[in-house]
Design a protein around this motif. Structure first.
Motif, PDB file in Angstrom:
ATOM      1  N   PRO A  87     -36.933  16.386  19.703  1.00 12.58           N
ATOM      2  CA  PRO A  87     -37.280  17.802  19.885  1.00 12.58           C
ATOM      3  C   PRO A  87     -37.107  18.560  18.577  1.00 12.58           C
ATOM      4  N   HIS A 106     -40.399  24.737  26.074  1.00  9.88           N
ATOM      5  CA  HIS A 106     -39.258  24.379  26.906  1.00  9.88           C
ATOM      6  C   HIS A 106     -38.010  24.466  26.027  1.00  9.88           C
ATOM      7  N   TRP A 158     -33.677  24.406  25.553  1.00 12.11           N
ATOM      8  CA  TRP A 158     -32.435  23.829  26.062  1.00 12.11           C
ATOM      9  C   TRP A 158     -31.302  24.356  25.193  1.00 12.11           C
ATOM     10  N   ASP A 190     -40.434  20.828  23.330  1.00  7.08           N
ATOM     11  CA  ASP A 190     -39.000  20.905  23.580  1.00  7.08           C
ATOM     12  C   ASP A 190     -38.272  21.452  22.351  1.00  7.08           C
ATOM     13  N   LEU A 243     -34.840  13.850  25.805  1.00  4.42           N
ATOM     14  CA  LEU A 243     -35.825  14.449  24.920  1.00  4.42           C
ATOM     15  C   LEU A 243     -36.180  13.481  23.782  1.00  4.42           C
TER      16      LEU A 243
END
Length: 289
Positions: free
Chosen positions: A149, A253, A255, A218, A146
């Motif tokens: 992010p 997105h 995570w 992200d 990434l």
């Protein structure tokens, strides 16, 4: 300071019906036992004793009050140091545990107990636990490749303002530690009680992930949790909140990081809290903090 033979550390969490939570608690206790001068017994306040022993390596989980009573029965004048695996001063630590321990101690007149502090005090400058959280964020950033992010630190949410102050304190530390790794860092709670008097928990994670700038691109959801379980597990409540937000924001997105209960920095802080608790003035009759 030499430890008496009749002193023990009960490392306790809130408890969970998910086996992963108890297994994680036991892993933390093993690590802590390697550095403390007293035996460490992992126990929970509630719930965990209902988990099938087969899911826990054949050993059923213990509850704090029952385990302490049993130990006092075998060590009538023993000193029990109760060490909370909690980020902040939840109501369980300021009310429930002291009340239950004093009720238990009445059956053991010579027994003594000390309640150690929780992990984080906002007035302390130490960034060890925040460093463990930052390492989890960097691990995800590296694994997923990434580029700067956004990061949201999320805790459970609490009716205790002081617990939310811990979240905000860690968030401020993370803004310093992760300044070069993230485009922006925010905080959120998983849930809160209804009513204006609990608005200090805001924003909720569900709201944060639907509000610019955290609703696109992200976003690393950084778990301020010490163990997996119903909330922080891979199929838990936070994962469901993230999935729902992604379904409404196609450009989002998310995570998720792992809980940090076995991180070296957390174990070191637990060892320090044990030492502080062990050295508190104590007399037969309970905790004199």
């Amino acid at each position: 300071m030499a430890m008496p033979d009749s002193q023990i550390c009960f490392l306790f969490d809130n408890g969970s019906l998910r086996p992963s939570s108890t297994l994680n608690l036991r892993a933390t206790a093993r690590l802590l036992g390697g550095v403390l001068p007293a035996p460490v017994r992992p126990v929970s306040l509630l719930h965990s004793s209902a988990v099938d022993a087969a899911a826990l390596g054949g050993e059923r989980a213990e509850l704090l009050e029952i385990a302490v009573r049993k130990w006092w029965g075998e060590n009538p004048g023993g000193e029990a140091v109760l060490l909370p695996l909690f980020f902040g001063p939840s109501g369980a630590l300021t009310g429930y545990v002291p009340a239950r321990m004093e009720a238990a101690r009445k059956a053991f007149p010579l027994a003594r107990w000390r309640l150690a502090r929780w992990l984080i005090e906002p007035g302390e400058a130490d960034e060890g636990v925040a460093g463990a959280l930052a390492a989890e964020a960097r691990s995800v950033i590296a694994a997923e490749k990434l580029e700067r992010p956004r990061i949201v630190l999320v805790d459970h949410g609490s009716p205790q303002r002081a617990v939310t102050a811990v979240r905000d304190h860690l968030g401020a530390q993370l803004r310093r530690l992760l300044a070069g790794d993230a485009a922006e860092i925010g905080v959120a709670s998983m849930e809160r009680r209804p009513g204006a008097e609990f608005a200090f928990n805001e924003p909720l994670l569900a709201t944060r992930l639907r509000t610019p700038p955290f609703d696109a691109g992200d976003v690393v959801v950084l778990l301020q949790f010490l163990s997996p379980g119903r909330h922080a597990g891979p199929d838990g409540d936070i994962a469901a909140i993230c999935a729902a937000a992604r379904s409404e924001r196609p450009g989002l997105h998310t995570w998720m990081t792992e809980p940090v209960g076995t991180a070296p920095e957390v174990v070191e802080r637990l060892a320090r809290r044990f030492a502080e608790g062990r050295d508190k003035p104590v007399a037969a009759g309970g905790d004199f903090s």
